[in-house]
Motif scaffolding. Structure first.
Motif, PDB file in Angstrom:
ATOM      1  N   ARG A 153      20.009  10.570  -3.995  1.00 25.12           N
ATOM      2  CA  ARG A 153      20.722   9.944  -5.102  1.00 25.12           C
ATOM      3  C   ARG A 153      20.059   8.610  -5.420  1.00 25.12           C
ATOM      4  O   ARG A 153      19.790   7.815  -4.532  1.00 25.12           O
ATOM      5  CB  ARG A 153      22.185   9.730  -4.706  1.00 25.12           C
ATOM      6  N   GLU A 154      19.775   8.356  -6.706  1.00 29.03           N
ATOM      7  CA  GLU A 154      19.119   7.118  -7.102  1.00 29.03           C
ATOM      8  C   GLU A 154      19.575   6.703  -8.492  1.00 29.03           C
ATOM      9  O   GLU A 154      20.203   7.488  -9.223  1.00 29.03           O
ATOM     10  CB  GLU A 154      17.592   7.267  -7.065  1.00 29.03           C
ATOM     11  N   ILE A 155      19.250   5.465  -8.837  1.00 29.70           N
ATOM     12  CA  ILE A 155      19.576   4.920 -10.155  1.00 29.70           C
ATOM     13  C   ILE A 155      18.275   4.724 -10.924  1.00 29.70           C
ATOM     14  O   ILE A 155      17.347   4.067 -10.424  1.00 29.70           O
ATOM     15  CB  ILE A 155      20.321   3.579 -10.039  1.00 29.70           C
ATOM     16  N   LYS A 156      18.199   5.296 -12.105  1.00 30.73           N
ATOM     17  CA  LYS A 156      17.047   5.076 -12.977  1.00 30.73           C
ATOM     18  C   LYS A 156      17.405   3.945 -13.927  1.00 30.73           C
ATOM     19  O   LYS A 156      18.141   4.135 -14.899  1.00 30.73           O
ATOM     20  CB  LYS A 156      16.681   6.351 -13.735  1.00 30.73           C
ATOM     21  N   ALA A 157      16.892   2.772 -13.637  1.00 31.49           N
ATOM     22  CA  ALA A 157      17.356   1.559 -14.309  1.00 31.49           C
ATOM     23  C   ALA A 157      16.979   1.559 -15.785  1.00 31.49           C
ATOM     24  O   ALA A 157      15.830   1.803 -16.149  1.00 31.49           O
ATOM     25  CB  ALA A 157      16.771   0.334 -13.614  1.00 31.49           C
ATOM     26  N   SER A 158      17.971   1.282 -16.626  1.00 27.06           N
ATOM     27  CA  SER A 158      17.708   1.000 -18.039  1.00 27.06           C
ATOM     28  C   SER A 158      17.604  -0.507 -18.251  1.00 27.06           C
ATOM     29  O   SER A 158      16.935  -0.974 -19.169  1.00 27.06           O
ATOM     30  CB  SER A 158      18.819   1.583 -18.915  1.00 27.06           C
ATOM     31  N   THR A 159      18.270  -1.273 -17.375  1.00 25.54           N
ATOM     32  CA  THR A 159      18.188  -2.735 -17.380  1.00 25.54           C
ATOM     33  C   THR A 159      18.218  -3.210 -15.937  1.00 25.54           C
ATOM     34  O   THR A 159      19.035  -2.735 -15.144  1.00 25.54           O
ATOM     35  CB  THR A 159      19.377  -3.361 -18.151  1.00 25.54           C
TER      36      THR A 159
END
Length: 365
Positions: A153-159
């Motif tokens: 599980r990961e976060i694909k950063a938009s900001t």
């Protein structure tokens, strides 16, 4: 981690997800909960926390590991509950490490002490590169969609950006807001399928509750009886239809007065459930006290915390909210609810009379 899938029988239909305001917002969840969310079987990339459909999250934490590639950074972010990988793509600005050369006209303007747009632009670019390039131990805020890649599980950063927090003001504010969001929103099951037949009644009840709240706030009322506020709700009650002729019998049903009393009773019950009002003594003379205006209750709670936090049992961590509630019911009123007590605790903390040592423990200053 292996992404858990939602049971199709429990998962709400995707056409109703938009009715939940959490769906279109960046959810401020703890990293532990982000890692444990179940994935939708209808739409990949949508996850559920307590039946709330979530696609985007907002995380604040400390960088505990870092990997850099040509096109992106990989930051491991720790908020104290867990660690999640954040994939932060580099902007074109970060890829351009060379500084553009200055033209003769720009050098002449700089020599004369004039304003040089290119030089100022370079300062802004350097500042932006500094905010986007972090080291281990620095504070990072990330917003973006949640993804599961290679069973992780990961976060694909938009900001994303580095947070300057020398006195930990941002982190303290975040830690105080997160439990409130959980109590008021995330831990409450979403109401995605309202009963169409009861929409009108629900609308009238919500408006009645708002009218009473506004009245109590504007007038700084400390106590009242139901008949003191009954007339405020009169415009919400539609009058009974008149008979078309003298021979026609009126339709049987509750009178306008009965409807008004029932609406007032339900609105007052909501205010009690929320802790905004309470009855110190339950008797035939229905007297409701406004929680935040009851000075005696505030003093009683403050005295209990001041006295008990000195005891050896509570010196280190402070008094638990359930202990305070039990003491208030013994010394002041059996009818004080936990919701009312939490309003009082919040007010005392805002006045710097007490401080919270954790989500549920309080001690005197």
């Amino acid at each position: 981690m292996q992404a858990a899938a939602m049971d199709p029988a429990e998962e709400p239909p995707s056409m109703l997800w938009g009715l939940d305001p959490v769906f279109s917002a960046f959810a401020r969840l703890y990293i532990r909960d982000i890692l444990e969310m179940t994935e939708s079987t209808q739409v990949p990339g949508i996850y559920f926390y307590n039946l709330h459909p979530i696609s985007k999250v907002d995380v604040l934490g400390t960088v505990v590991y870092k990997r850099e590639r040509e096109d992106f950074f990989c930051y491991g972010v720790d908020d104290g509950t867990g660690v999640i990988n954040c994939l932060c793509w580099k902007s074109d600005l970060l890829k351009e490490e060379r500084e553009p050369s200055k033209s003769g006209a720009q050098l002449s303007a700089a020599a004369q002490g004039g304003f040089e747009p290119v030089a100022e632009l370079q300062k802004l670019r350097r500042a932006q590169r500094t905010r986007c390039r972090l080291e281990i131990g620095e504070l990072l805020r990330v917003r973006g969609p949640v993804k599961t890649s290679r069973q992780q599980r990961e976060i694909k950063a938009s900001t994303y950006y580095k947070v300057s927090d020398p006195v930990m003001a941002v982190q303290i504010s975040w830690m105080m807001e997160a439990p409130q969001l959980y109590r008021q929103c995330y831990d409450k099951a979403p109401q995605l399928e309202p009963d169409a037949a009861g929409d009108s009644a629900v609308s009238s009840l919500s408006r009645a509750t708002k009218i009473l709240k506004d009245f109590l706030k504007q007038k700084s009322v400390s106590r009242f009886r139901p008949y003191d506020v009954q007339d405020l709700l009169q415009p919400l009650i539609s009058s009974q239809p008149q008979a078309a002729s003298a021979d026609q019998e009126p339709v049987a049903g509750p009178s306008a007065c009965q409807q008004l009393r029932q609406l007032l009773k339900e609105a007052l019950q909501i205010l009690q459930d929320e802790g905004a009002v309470y009855r110190k003594v339950k008797s035939q003379d229905e007297v409701y006290l406004v929680t935040v205006q009851d000075k005696d209750l505030l003093v009683a709670v403050k005295d209990i915390i001041r006295e008990d936090s000195r005891r050896e049992k509570y010196v280190e961590k402070g008094c638990h909210v359930l202990h305070i509630l039990s003491a208030v019911r013994q010394r002041y009123s059996l009818n004080v609810s936990r919701a009312a007590l939490e309003l009082v605790l919040k007010m005392l903390e805002c006045n710097s009379d007490i401080i919270s040592t954790s989500d549920s423990h309080y001690t005197a200053i």
